[in-house]
Write an enzyme that holds these catalytic residues in place. Structure first.
Site, PDB file in Angstrom:
ATOM      1  N   SER A 144       0.808  -1.180  -0.120  1.00  0.00           N
ATOM      2  CA  SER A 144       0.111  -0.059  -0.061  1.00  0.00           C
ATOM      3  C   SER A 144       0.891   1.297  -0.038  1.00  0.00           C
ATOM      4  CB  SER A 144      -0.869  -0.097   1.381  1.00  0.00           C
ATOM      5  OG  SER A 144      -1.374   1.132   1.386  1.00  0.00           O
ATOM      6  N   TYR A 157      -1.659  -0.480  10.606  1.00  0.00           N
ATOM      7  CA  TYR A 157      -1.599  -0.981   9.216  1.00  0.00           C
ATOM      8  C   TYR A 157      -0.241  -0.281   8.515  1.00  0.00           C
ATOM      9  CZ  TYR A 157      -3.215  -0.992   4.129  1.00  0.00           C
ATOM     10  OH  TYR A 157      -3.416  -1.214   3.010  1.00  0.00           O
TER      11      TYR A 157
HETATM   12  N1  LIG Z   1      -8.608  -0.974  -1.345  1.00  0.00           N
HETATM   13  C1  LIG Z   1      -7.792  -0.011  -1.132  1.00  0.00           C
HETATM   14  O1  LIG Z   1      -8.036   1.069  -1.215  1.00  0.00           O
HETATM   15  C2  LIG Z   1      -6.463  -0.562  -0.899  1.00  0.00           C
HETATM   16  C3  LIG Z   1      -5.054   0.332  -0.995  1.00  0.00           C
HETATM   17  C4  LIG Z   1      -4.281  -0.116  -0.722  1.00  0.00           C
HETATM   18  C5  LIG Z   1      -3.700  -1.198  -0.490  1.00  0.00           C
HETATM   19  N2  LIG Z   1      -4.752  -2.188  -0.645  1.00  0.00           N
HETATM   20  C6  LIG Z   1      -4.309  -3.786  -0.268  1.00  0.00           C
HETATM   21  O2  LIG Z   1      -4.904  -4.565  -1.219  1.00  0.00           O
HETATM   22  C7  LIG Z   1      -5.029  -5.742  -0.610  1.00  0.00           C
HETATM   23  C8  LIG Z   1      -6.416  -6.249  -0.572  1.00  0.00           C
HETATM   24  O3  LIG Z   1      -7.620  -5.402  -0.204  1.00  0.00           O
HETATM   25  P1  LIG Z   1      -8.799  -5.050  -0.813  1.00  0.00           P
HETATM   26  O4  LIG Z   1      -9.027  -3.880  -1.191  1.00  0.00           O
HETATM   27  O5  LIG Z   1      -9.059  -6.052  -2.071  1.00  0.00           O
HETATM   28  O6  LIG Z   1      -9.709  -5.407   0.391  1.00  0.00           O
HETATM   29  P2  LIG Z   1     -11.026  -6.439   0.431  1.00  0.00           P
HETATM   30  O7  LIG Z   1     -11.911  -6.368  -0.584  1.00  0.00           O
HETATM   31  O8  LIG Z   1     -11.659  -6.178   2.119  1.00  0.00           O
HETATM   32  O9  LIG Z   1     -10.292  -7.852   0.565  1.00  0.00           O
HETATM   33  C9  LIG Z   1      -9.371  -8.302   1.472  1.00  0.00           C
HETATM   34  C10 LIG Z   1      -9.258  -9.869   1.286  1.00  0.00           C
HETATM   35  O10 LIG Z   1      -8.302 -10.177   2.434  1.00  0.00           O
HETATM   36  C11 LIG Z   1      -8.926 -11.377   2.869  1.00  0.00           C
HETATM   37  N3  LIG Z   1      -8.544 -11.838   4.305  1.00  0.00           N
HETATM   38  C12 LIG Z   1      -8.468 -10.618   5.409  1.00  0.00           C
HETATM   39  N4  LIG Z   1      -8.089 -11.287   6.448  1.00  0.00           N
HETATM   40  C13 LIG Z   1      -7.421 -12.602   6.151  1.00  0.00           C
HETATM   41  C14 LIG Z   1      -7.047 -13.583   6.691  1.00  0.00           C
HETATM   42  N5  LIG Z   1      -6.783 -13.537   8.241  1.00  0.00           N
HETATM   43  N6  LIG Z   1      -6.873 -14.775   6.265  1.00  0.00           N
HETATM   44  C15 LIG Z   1      -7.098 -14.842   4.939  1.00  0.00           C
HETATM   45  N7  LIG Z   1      -7.406 -13.750   4.045  1.00  0.00           N
HETATM   46  C16 LIG Z   1      -7.889 -12.748   4.670  1.00  0.00           C
HETATM   47  C17 LIG Z   1     -10.359 -11.246   2.730  1.00  0.00           C
HETATM   48  O11 LIG Z   1     -11.123 -12.475   2.841  1.00  0.00           O
HETATM   49  P3  LIG Z   1     -11.694 -13.133   4.035  1.00  0.00           P
HETATM   50  O12 LIG Z   1     -12.488 -12.092   4.876  1.00  0.00           O
HETATM   51  O13 LIG Z   1     -12.962 -14.117   3.195  1.00  0.00           O
HETATM   52  O14 LIG Z   1     -10.660 -13.715   4.821  1.00  0.00           O
HETATM   53  C18 LIG Z   1     -10.471 -10.536   1.311  1.00  0.00           C
HETATM   54  O15 LIG Z   1     -10.485 -11.500   0.367  1.00  0.00           O
HETATM   55  C19 LIG Z   1      -4.723  -5.642   1.133  1.00  0.00           C
HETATM   56  O16 LIG Z   1      -3.712  -6.132   1.438  1.00  0.00           O
HETATM   57  C20 LIG Z   1      -4.674  -4.046   1.056  1.00  0.00           C
HETATM   58  O17 LIG Z   1      -4.018  -3.691   2.161  1.00  0.00           O
HETATM   59  C21 LIG Z   1      -5.928  -1.981  -0.730  1.00  0.00           C
END
Ligand SMILES: NC(=O)c1ccc[n+]([C@@H]2O[C@H](COP(=O)([O-])OP(=O)(O)OC[C@H]3O[C@@H](n4cnc5c(N)ncnc54)[C@H](OP(=O)(O)O)[C@@H]3O)[C@@H](O)[C@H]2O)c1
Length: 281
Positions: A144, A157
């Site tokens: 991120s 985070y």
């Molecule tokens: N969205 C943004 O603006 C943004 C910006 C910068 C970076 N990111 C990064 O992108 C990545 C993906 O995030 P996203 O935006 O796609 O969010 P999201 O839609 O909330 O997806 C997060 C995923 O992580 C899984 N997860 C959470 N805890 C877990 C655990 N203990 N074991 C296994 N899986 C787990 C969730 O699945 P379950 O709940 O089914 O386990 C879900 O599939 C993250 O690392 C986040 O830090 C996102």
């Protein structure tokens, strides 16, 4: 990157039940890859698995909590047993707690964020490494911009994401002569369930409130997955999205200005809205 760049490649995607991970799995399936998809919610994973198969990919559903090392070892072992090899590991699973450090009731949630975002990636990487060395494969980590600069309300985070960079910058050197590339991508704001899943200081998800800041200009998960996968294909070391480069420069030449901007743009508005009762602390 050709449309078949990952055809027949065996890939693990963590956090594949939603958002960026789901889009990565579908994109890989479009290319005819064999994807092992992991996350905690089995029902959501099954749906993603069916969609992957209907797009021409092979899919193995492995419900996994990445904070548990034994489950990560099983994820790798099941993938290799099913597909016979491993060509790429995508560490994408992540979550965030949004709270001032002084307001956490204890450090349980802080450790949880480290366990998922940082140790989750370490667990999977450690167990996947022997197979990735055999295939001279790829590691792709979704970090991120919070892994490149501090953010108020985000101590746990940003710590977890900064740690990822140290881990992978070192591992990249260790893997150089083994032909395993390490790509770390840093998305900016992406439309996913991430901001609804934000936990408050008591571990409760913020729900729809988390989407209050969404704008039409924000990147879609599909677009994020596309540029992320391209970076891994090119074995690029790092990819910063949005204002990432500007942030790096500002941090180098005017770090106090950057702090001031973050306090003005994030800390003070949130504190004001919290005082006005518009959002919970
Ligand atoms: N969205 C943004 O603006 C943004 C910006 C910068 C970076 N990111 C990064 O992108 C990545 C993906 O995030 P996203 O935006 O796609 O969010 P999201 O839609 O909330 O997806 C997060 C995923 O992580 C899984 N997860 C959470 N805890 C877990 C655990 N203990 N074991 C296994 N899986 C787990 C969730 O699945 P379950 O709940 O089914 O386990 C879900 O599939 C993250 O690392 C986040 O830090 C996102």
């Amino acid at each position: 990157m050709s449309k078949e760049a990952f055809r027949n490649q065996a890939v693990i995607v963590t956090g594949a039940s939603a958002g960026i991970g789901k889009s990565l799995a579908l994109l890989l399936a479009d290319q005819g890859a064999k994807v092992a998809i992991a996350a905690r919610r089995a029902d959501r994973l099954e749906q993603v698995g069916s969609e992957c198969r209907s797009r021409g990919g092979e899919a193995l559903v492995v419900p996994t909590d990445v904070s548990d090392e034994a489950q990560c070892r099983m994820l790798v072992e099941k993938t290799v047993a099913e597909f016979g090899r491993l060509d790429m590991l995508i560490n994408n699973a992540g979550l965030a707690v949004v709270a001032l450090l002084r307001e956490y009731p204890d450090l349980h949630l802080f450790r949880h964020v480290m366990d998922v975002n940082f140790y989750g990636a370490v667990h999977c990487t450690y167990h996947a490494l022997p197979y990735l060395m055999q295939s001279r494969g790829r590691i792709l980590a979704v970090s991120s911009l919070g892994g490149k600069g501090g953010l108020p309300f985000n101590t746990s985070y940003t710590s977890s994401k900064y740690a990822l960079h140290g881990f992978y910058d070192s591992l990249r050197m260790e893997m150089r002569r083994h032909g395993v590339s390490v790509t770390v991508v840093c998305p900016y704001w992406v439309v996913t369930e991430f901001h609804e899943a934000y936990l408050n200081k008591d571990g409760q998800p913020r729900g729809k409130q988390g989407r209050a800041l969404y704008t039409k200009k924000m990147m879609t998960a599909e677009r994020c997955a596309e540029i992320t996968l391209r970076a891994a294909y090119k074995r690029q070391r790092e990819l910063l999205m949005g204002p990432g480069r500007l942030l790096e420069w500002l941090k180098l030449i005017a770090p106090d200005l950057l702090d001031w901007l973050a306090v003005k743009a994030i800390l003070e508005p949130i504190a004001r809205r919290t005082r006005a009762g518009k959002i919970e602390a």
